[in-house]
Design a protein around this motif. Structure first.
Motif, PDB file in Angstrom:
ATOM      1  N   LEU A   1     -41.191 -26.392   2.482  1.00 47.85           N
ATOM      2  CA  LEU A   1     -40.430 -27.095   3.518  1.00 47.85           C
ATOM      3  C   LEU A   1     -40.913 -28.540   3.651  1.00 47.85           C
ATOM      4  O   LEU A   1     -40.108 -29.465   3.794  1.00 47.85           O
ATOM      5  N   TRP A   2     -42.235 -28.736   3.602  1.00 46.55           N
ATOM      6  CA  TRP A   2     -42.780 -30.087   3.684  1.00 46.55           C
ATOM      7  C   TRP A   2     -42.380 -30.907   2.464  1.00 46.55           C
ATOM      8  O   TRP A   2     -41.996 -32.076   2.580  1.00 46.55           O
ATOM      9  N   ILE A   3     -42.470 -30.289   1.285  1.00 42.77           N
ATOM     10  CA  ILE A   3     -42.142 -31.004   0.050  1.00 42.77           C
ATOM     11  C   ILE A   3     -40.692 -31.457   0.064  1.00 42.77           C
ATOM     12  O   ILE A   3     -40.372 -32.596  -0.291  1.00 42.77           O
ATOM     13  N   LYS A   4     -39.801 -30.582   0.490  1.00 48.11           N
ATOM     14  CA  LYS A   4     -38.379 -30.935   0.575  1.00 48.11           C
ATOM     15  C   LYS A   4     -38.151 -32.066   1.565  1.00 48.11           C
ATOM     16  O   LYS A   4     -37.272 -32.914   1.377  1.00 48.11           O
ATOM     17  N   GLY A   5     -38.935 -32.079   2.629  1.00 51.94           N
ATOM     18  CA  GLY A   5     -38.777 -33.109   3.646  1.00 51.94           C
ATOM     19  C   GLY A   5     -39.224 -34.487   3.182  1.00 51.94           C
ATOM     20  O   GLY A   5     -38.646 -35.509   3.584  1.00 51.94           O
ATOM     21  N   TYR A   6     -40.244 -34.536   2.320  1.00 51.44           N
ATOM     22  CA  TYR A   6     -40.760 -35.818   1.850  1.00 51.44           C
ATOM     23  C   TYR A   6     -39.913 -36.418   0.729  1.00 51.44           C
ATOM     24  O   TYR A   6     -39.873 -37.640   0.566  1.00 51.44           O
ATOM     25  N   ALA A   7     -39.246 -35.587  -0.061  1.00 54.27           N
ATOM     26  CA  ALA A   7     -38.547 -36.062  -1.258  1.00 54.27           C
ATOM     27  C   ALA A   7     -37.499 -37.146  -0.990  1.00 54.27           C
ATOM     28  O   ALA A   7     -37.465 -38.156  -1.714  1.00 54.27           O
ATOM     29  N   PRO A   8     -36.618 -37.002   0.018  1.00 56.20           N
ATOM     30  CA  PRO A   8     -35.576 -38.023   0.225  1.00 56.20           C
ATOM     31  C   PRO A   8     -36.124 -39.415   0.511  1.00 56.20           C
ATOM     32  O   PRO A   8     -35.476 -40.415   0.209  1.00 56.20           O
ATOM     33  N   GLU A   9     -37.327 -39.481   1.079  1.00 58.82           N
ATOM     34  CA  GLU A   9     -37.953 -40.775   1.377  1.00 58.82           C
ATOM     35  C   GLU A   9     -38.135 -41.607   0.115  1.00 58.82           C
ATOM     36  O   GLU A   9     -38.155 -42.839   0.170  1.00 58.82           O
ATOM     37  N   PHE A  10     -38.214 -40.940  -1.038  1.00 60.11           N
ATOM     38  CA  PHE A  10     -38.433 -41.625  -2.309  1.00 60.11           C
ATOM     39  C   PHE A  10     -37.205 -41.563  -3.208  1.00 60.11           C
ATOM     40  O   PHE A  10     -37.300 -41.816  -4.418  1.00 60.11           O
ATOM     41  N   GLY A  11     -36.064 -41.225  -2.634  1.00 59.82           N
ATOM     42  CA  GLY A  11     -34.830 -41.188  -3.397  1.00 59.82           C
ATOM     43  C   GLY A  11     -34.742 -40.034  -4.369  1.00 59.82           C
ATOM     44  O   GLY A  11     -33.997 -40.104  -5.358  1.00 59.82           O
ATOM     45  N   LEU A  12     -35.494 -38.963  -4.112  1.00 62.55           N
ATOM     46  CA  LEU A  12     -35.482 -37.798  -4.994  1.00 62.55           C
ATOM     47  C   LEU A  12     -34.625 -36.687  -4.407  1.00 62.55           C
ATOM     48  O   LEU A  12     -34.642 -36.435  -3.190  1.00 62.55           O
ATOM     49  N   VAL A  13     -33.886 -36.012  -5.273  1.00 56.34           N
ATOM     50  CA  VAL A  13     -33.063 -34.869  -4.873  1.00 56.34           C
ATOM     51  C   VAL A  13     -33.732 -33.591  -5.347  1.00 56.34           C
ATOM     52  O   VAL A  13     -34.081 -33.467  -6.528  1.00 56.34           O
ATOM     53  N   VAL A  14     -33.948 -32.654  -4.433  1.00 56.19           N
ATOM     54  CA  VAL A  14     -34.498 -31.347  -4.796  1.00 56.19           C
ATOM     55  C   VAL A  14     -33.335 -30.446  -5.184  1.00 56.19           C
ATOM     56  O   VAL A  14     -32.520 -30.058  -4.338  1.00 56.19           O
ATOM     57  N   THR A  15     -33.227 -30.127  -6.464  1.00 61.58           N
ATOM     58  CA  THR A  15     -32.078 -29.358  -6.955  1.00 61.58           C
ATOM     59  C   THR A  15     -32.180 -27.878  -6.619  1.00 61.58           C
ATOM     60  O   THR A  15     -31.171 -27.181  -6.543  1.00 61.58           O
ATOM     61  N   GLY A  16     -33.397 -27.371  -6.434  1.00 52.94           N
ATOM     62  CA  GLY A  16     -33.565 -25.949  -6.132  1.00 52.94           C
ATOM     63  C   GLY A  16     -35.035 -25.585  -6.019  1.00 52.94           C
ATOM     64  O   GLY A  16     -35.918 -26.340  -6.413  1.00 52.94           O
ATOM     65  N   THR A  17     -35.270 -24.403  -5.464  1.00 54.15           N
ATOM     66  CA  THR A  17     -36.636 -23.894  -5.298  1.00 54.15           C
ATOM     67  C   THR A  17     -36.705 -22.462  -5.806  1.00 54.15           C
ATOM     68  O   THR A  17     -35.874 -21.626  -5.438  1.00 54.15           O
ATOM     69  N   ASP A  18     -37.665 -22.183  -6.657  1.00 51.45           N
ATOM     70  CA  ASP A  18     -37.909 -20.828  -7.142  1.00 51.45           C
ATOM     71  C   ASP A  18     -39.358 -20.458  -6.852  1.00 51.45           C
ATOM     72  O   ASP A  18     -40.246 -21.308  -6.848  1.00 51.45           O
ATOM     73  N   GLY A  19     -39.579 -19.159  -6.615  1.00 48.24           N
ATOM     74  CA  GLY A  19     -40.924 -18.697  -6.314  1.00 48.24           C
ATOM     75  C   GLY A  19     -41.501 -17.825  -7.412  1.00 48.24           C
ATOM     76  O   GLY A  19     -40.796 -17.375  -8.317  1.00 48.24           O
ATOM     77  N   PHE A  20     -42.803 -17.603  -7.347  1.00 52.64           N
ATOM     78  CA  PHE A  20     -43.475 -16.700  -8.275  1.00 52.64           C
ATOM     79  C   PHE A  20     -44.598 -15.998  -7.528  1.00 52.64           C
ATOM     80  O   PHE A  20     -45.104 -16.486  -6.512  1.00 52.64           O
ATOM     81  N   GLY A  21     -44.976 -14.836  -8.018  1.00 51.87           N
ATOM     82  CA  GLY A  21     -46.058 -14.075  -7.415  1.00 51.87           C
ATOM     83  C   GLY A  21     -47.293 -14.051  -8.302  1.00 51.87           C
ATOM     84  O   GLY A  21     -47.220 -14.356  -9.497  1.00 51.87           O
ATOM     85  N   LYS A  22     -48.414 -13.679  -7.720  1.00 50.47           N
ATOM     86  CA  LYS A  22     -49.666 -13.662  -8.479  1.00 50.47           C
ATOM     87  C   LYS A  22     -49.618 -12.708  -9.663  1.00 50.47           C
ATOM     88  O   LYS A  22     -50.322 -12.898 -10.649  1.00 50.47           O
ATOM     89  N   ASN A  23     -48.790 -11.678  -9.562  1.00 49.37           N
ATOM     90  CA  ASN A  23     -48.740 -10.662 -10.610  1.00 49.37           C
ATOM     91  C   ASN A  23     -47.661 -10.922 -11.652  1.00 49.37           C
ATOM     92  O   ASN A  23     -47.508 -10.141 -12.590  1.00 49.37           O
ATOM     93  N   ASP A  24     -46.909 -12.016 -11.500  1.00 47.17           N
ATOM     94  CA  ASP A  24     -45.890 -12.354 -12.497  1.00 47.17           C
ATOM     95  C   ASP A  24     -46.566 -12.698 -13.825  1.00 47.17           C
ATOM     96  O   ASP A  24     -47.547 -13.438 -13.848  1.00 47.17           O
ATOM     97  N   THR A  25     -46.030 -12.188 -14.901  1.00 47.51           N
ATOM     98  CA  THR A  25     -46.628 -12.444 -16.220  1.00 47.51           C
ATOM     99  C   THR A  25     -46.192 -13.779 -16.804  1.00 47.51           C
ATOM    100  O   THR A  25     -46.843 -14.301 -17.707  1.00 47.51           O
ATOM    101  N   ASP A  26     -45.072 -14.326 -16.310  1.00 47.70           N
ATOM    102  CA  ASP A  26     -44.605 -15.637 -16.763  1.00 47.70           C
ATOM    103  C   ASP A  26     -43.631 -16.190 -15.728  1.00 47.70           C
ATOM    104  O   ASP A  26     -43.332 -15.547 -14.722  1.00 47.70           O
ATOM    105  N   CYS A  27     -43.145 -17.405 -15.989  1.00 46.64           N
ATOM    106  CA  CYS A  27     -42.158 -18.017 -15.086  1.00 46.64           C
ATOM    107  C   CYS A  27     -41.028 -18.639 -15.905  1.00 46.64           C
ATOM    108  O   CYS A  27     -40.457 -19.654 -15.516  1.00 46.64           O
ATOM    109  N   ILE A  28     -40.722 -18.008 -17.025  1.00 47.89           N
ATOM    110  CA  ILE A  28     -39.670 -18.515 -17.911  1.00 47.89           C
ATOM    111  C   ILE A  28     -38.321 -18.526 -17.206  1.00 47.89           C
ATOM    112  O   ILE A  28     -37.572 -19.512 -17.275  1.00 47.89           O
TER     113      ILE A  28
END
Length: 288
Positions: free
Chosen positions: A75-102
């Motif tokens: 939430l904080w990261i998304k809030g700071y991005a517009p200040e620098f003209g950046l667009v957040v296209t999406g957010t994906d999560g991962f867990g500690k037990n995930d074997t990859d993030c492909i």
């Protein structure tokens, strides 16, 4: 906790670790007697975003650990991005037990992200690197502890890694003015006493800044009492309003101007951003 002890006994406390944000969520709540010289999420994100924008990046995706307090950081990261003209296209999560993030990387890349910002534990980086070999895309690391520059040797060819580092770690001392000599002396002092691992260097830099910050308050005219030191620590921002005696400390971890509302007061522009890439490799996106 140390913070509760500090507030309960009205003793100024300067933390050298921790991820807690030391400014209030409302005007009625103040951070009390606790300060910090450990870079906060906001300062690190702003330093990264400024560098990404200068590199021509316009769209970023977020890959974040979805356990504990990490998820709230999105939430904080998304809030700071517009200040620098950046667009957040999406957010994906991962867990500690995930074997990859492909799957996550492929999704963020498909929806237009030019760079993926990673926020999570360093223990997942090995799986992230393996996933980048299958789905290559530039990465911005938002870590509490920076990586060794030698990490670039582990990167898949063509991948760039952006990471925030404290100024004393930067090799571009010619751009740091009179402070550069202090950084060089500090690095030599660490070598003389046999401190070489990066985590120990960071710990030493934070300890140096914590001690120096208190010394600076006394040099600036603070009364040598608990209330005197507290008052001086909380008036850093007043320097911008013409108060020459107000606190603005240039340390190993950055430039600090704590105030009554922000008990860290780290200037994002005082941080450096390192770009890691294997030599002889072309960029994944030649337009960046």
């Amino acid at each position: 906790t140390l913070k509760a002890f500090s507030n309960g006994h009205r003793i100024p406390l300067i933390l050298t670790s921790g991820r807690e944000t030391l400014y209030p969520m409302s005007w009625r709540k103040i951070p009390g007697w606790t300060f910090s010289v450990s870079p906060d999420l906001g300062s690190m994100a702003k330093a990264l975003f400024q560098r990404l924008r200068k590199s021509g990046v316009e769209r970023i995706g977020i890959l974040i650990q979805n356990q504990g307090s990490w998820a709230k950081d999105a939430l904080w990261i998304k809030g700071y991005a517009p200040e620098f003209g950046l667009v957040v296209t999406g957010t994906d999560g991962f867990g500690k037990n995930d074997t990859d993030c492909i799957t996550q990387l492929d999704h963020l890349k498909t929806i237009g992200a030019q760079v993926v910002l990673f926020r999570g534990e360093k223990g997942f980086l090995k799986r992230l690197l393996a996933s980048l070999k299958v789905c290559p895309i530039d990465i911005a690391l938002l870590l509490d502890m920076p990586l060794e520059p030698s990490f670039k040797n582990k990167l898949p060819c063509g991948i760039r890694i952006f990471q925030e580092i404290p100024p004393f770690m930067s090799s571009r001392h010619q751009e740091q003015g009179s402070q550069a000599l202090d950084y060089i002396r500090f690095q030599h002092a660490l070598e003389d006493i046999g401190i070489f691992p990066l985590d120990q260097k960071i710990a030493a830099a934070k300890a140096w800044d914590a001690i120096s910050l208190v010394a600076e308050t006394l040099f600036r005219g603070a009364y040598p009492t608990k209330n005197g030191i507290l008052k001086q620590l909380k008036e850093g921002k007043q320097k911008q309003r013409g108060n020459a005696s107000a606190l603005c400390y240039q340390g190993m971890m950055g430039t600090f101007s704590p105030s009554w509302r922000d008990h860290i007061g780290l200037d994002p522009s005082s941080l450096s951003v390192l770009i890691l890439r294997q030599k002889g490799c072309r960029k994944v996106d030649p337009n960046l």
